[in-house]
Design an enzyme around this catalytic site. Structure first.
Site, PDB file in Angstrom:
ATOM      1  N   TYR A 182      49.673  59.117  44.569  1.00 49.66           N
ATOM      2  CA  TYR A 182      48.609  60.094  44.385  1.00 49.66           C
ATOM      3  C   TYR A 182      48.867  60.885  43.109  1.00 49.66           C
ATOM      4  CZ  TYR A 182      45.515  64.085  45.366  1.00 49.66           C
ATOM      5  OH  TYR A 182      44.532  65.054  45.298  1.00 49.66           O
ATOM      6  N   ASP A 277      54.898  61.170  37.141  1.00 49.93           N
ATOM      7  CA  ASP A 277      54.178  62.277  37.766  1.00 49.93           C
ATOM      8  C   ASP A 277      55.182  63.003  38.664  1.00 49.93           C
ATOM      9  OD1 ASP A 277      52.699  64.048  39.212  1.00 49.93           O
ATOM     10  OD2 ASP A 277      51.213  62.588  39.914  1.00 49.93           O
ATOM     11  N   LYS A 305      53.222  72.289  41.606  1.00 49.10           N
ATOM     12  CA  LYS A 305      53.895  72.756  42.827  1.00 49.10           C
ATOM     13  C   LYS A 305      55.054  73.721  42.536  1.00 49.10           C
ATOM     14  CE  LYS A 305      51.899  69.174  45.667  1.00 49.10           C
ATOM     15  NZ  LYS A 305      51.528  67.816  45.336  1.00 49.10           N
TER      16      LYS A 305
END
Ligand SMILES: *Cc1c(COP(=O)(O)O)cnc(C)c1O
Length: 466
Positions: A182, A277, A305
């Site tokens: 994702y 990522d 995050k």
């Protein structure tokens, strides 16, 4: 009746005897008394019932709806350290931590202190501020691939910007990703994109133009042959390869060293860029992110995050010659009203500072291995098949025999119905786990041995009866 059962749920850790149980009971009962006597429900259920009339599916991000484990989500009242409390007053040991940002503990006192100070100086400038430089230098210093960085406001924004940059730099249009990884919800990445998408049964979202999806190529994680095949079939057309350097969005899946080395070699040979990522893994797997842990340096890196310490921050960075293509240094446009927001920078700086202290990653590693070993032992005691893993403060387990090396393995083998029963029962024991078999779990600096032991004991009871 359900209310009484729920409120009587064991409260986590050493605070079991503290007043949170009793004090929470009163407002719940009053709330219930306010509705029909026959309509006994929790306050969480009430908030969700209203939310469903206000938001699609009652939530502002899909995985929160608990669709893949069934039942209603708990509605949060507050968070502190490794704990969260729902609006009914129940306390949980939290292994999601807002999906990663709470790595130094939720509502950390030191982070709160810098936030209060910054609040007085203003919450948004829309102009340069010195805190941006401070956080940028910390990132450049720690992350091997990053020589220059651009701050944005979410992981999605970081990933969609880095994709534009890969295309701008190589003058090629296609991107290669991996099934189950994702990278946020930009059109180009919503093709075979992991947990939220997979567990909702939307492998390709409507609204994504066919032409956009066609430029997104997929290979199988940990399978270099599948990567070579895609490159051979798209000679000279692939701008870059993007991956989660440790997968968290198909459950927890680790790469082999050979896989990462192979990707580095193939992209170099093919004139394509390699992007890690690290929105989930960044500053969690190691101080210098997963790229430092594995000793592989990509050309570009996305972050999110943890880097915002609980406020909305994302970032992308990499080699200077590539980053200088970004406006206004170069022609690739990318902008943001709230980018480099001073409040978010302050939280990020303090969070990375705390993570930089001696023993931080050793603590994450120690509590997480204790947790994972305990859950595996408890599962085996009760005769359940399980395979599990962890690196630093990131972990996961599948209810099936291992090894699981890619999303396809996980989807074919993992017992999601058993996971759903496990998840609900653990919630009732006071443990908040990610509501999908295909999501990693997270620990933080404030998880104690007592929290871990409490969790393992709960798992032992639950695994005996599910
Ligand atoms: C969470 C995540 C994103 C998206 O970040 P948001 O801040 O939710 O937009 C992108 N990539 C990975 C690997 C993630 O885990």
């Amino acid at each position: 009746m359900q209310v009484l059962n729920k409120s009587a749920r064991p409260v986590a850790g050493s605070q079991r005897a503290q007043g949170s149980r009793r004090s929470s009971k009163m407002p719940v009962i009053r709330a219930v008394a306010a509705v029909e006597k026959t309509l006994v429900t929790t306050k969480s259920d009430e908030v969700m019932a209203e939310a469903r009339t206000l938001f699609p599916g009652g939530v502002n991000s899909p995985v929160r709806a608990f669709r893949s484990v069934g039942g209603n989500p708990i509605v949060f009242d507050r968070v502190k350290g490794p704990y969260c409390w729902d609006v009914d007053g129940n306390k949980y040991v939290d292994y999601i931590g807002s999906w990663g940002p709470a790595i130094v503990g939720a509502a950390n006192d030191e982070v709160n202190e810098v936030l209060r100070a910054q609040l007085e100086k203003g919450t948004s400038f829309g102009a340069p501020g010195p805190l941006e430089n401070v956080l940028a230098k910390m990132v450049i210093d720690r992350v091997p691939s990053v020589e220059m960085v651009r701050f944005v406001s979410s992981g999605t924004e970081a990933c969609l910007s880095v994709l534009r940059l890969m295309r701008a730099y190589t003058k090629r249009e296609k991107v290669l990703k991996f099934v189950g990884c994702y990278h946020g919800h930009a059109d180009s990445f919503l093709v075979k994109a992991g947990s939220g998408v997979a567990t909702l049964g939307l492998p390709d979202s409507p609204g994504v133009p066919a032409s956009t999806a066609a430029a997104t190529l997929n290979a199988t994680y940990n399978d270099l042959e599948s990567v070579r095949e895609v490159f051979a079939a798209n000679k000279g057309q692939i701008a870059g390869v993007i991956l989660e350097p440790v997968v968290g969005n198909s459950g927890f899946i680790v790469p082999t060293k050979e896989f990462l080395e192979g990707l580095r070699e193939i992209t170099k040979a093919e004139g394509a860029l390699l992007c890690f990522d690290e929105v989930m893994t960044g500053f969690r797997i190691a101080k210098g992110c997963a790229q430092e842990h594995f000793g592989i340096t990509p050309d570009l890196t996305t972050m999110g995050k943890v880097i915002g310490g609980g406020l909305p921050v994302g970032a992308y960075g990499g080699r200077k010659d590539i980053m200088e293509l970004v406006a206004p240094a170069g022609p690739m446009y990318q902008a943001g009203t709230l980018s480099g927001n001073p409040l978010a920078m302050a939280a990020g700086i303090k969070t990375l500072e705390i993570l930089g202290r001696p023993g931080a990653y050793e603590h994450l590693d120690r509590v997480t291995s204790k947790l994972v070993d305990g859950i595996v032992a408890a599962a085996k005691e009760s005769g359940h098949a399980i395979t599990a893993g962890h690196i630093s403060g990131m972990f996961g387990f599948f209810f099936c025999d291992g090894p699981i090396t890619c999303y396809e393995d996980a989807a074919a083998k993992a017992d999601t119905a058993k996971f759903a029963r496990f998840h609900r029962a653990m919630l009732e024991e006071g443990v908040y786990l990610a509501p999908s078999q295909f999501e990693a779990g997270f620990t933080g600096l404030q998880h104690t041995d007592a929290d871990i032991e409490f969790t393992i004991e709960a798992a032992r009871r639950v695994l005996k009866r599910i």
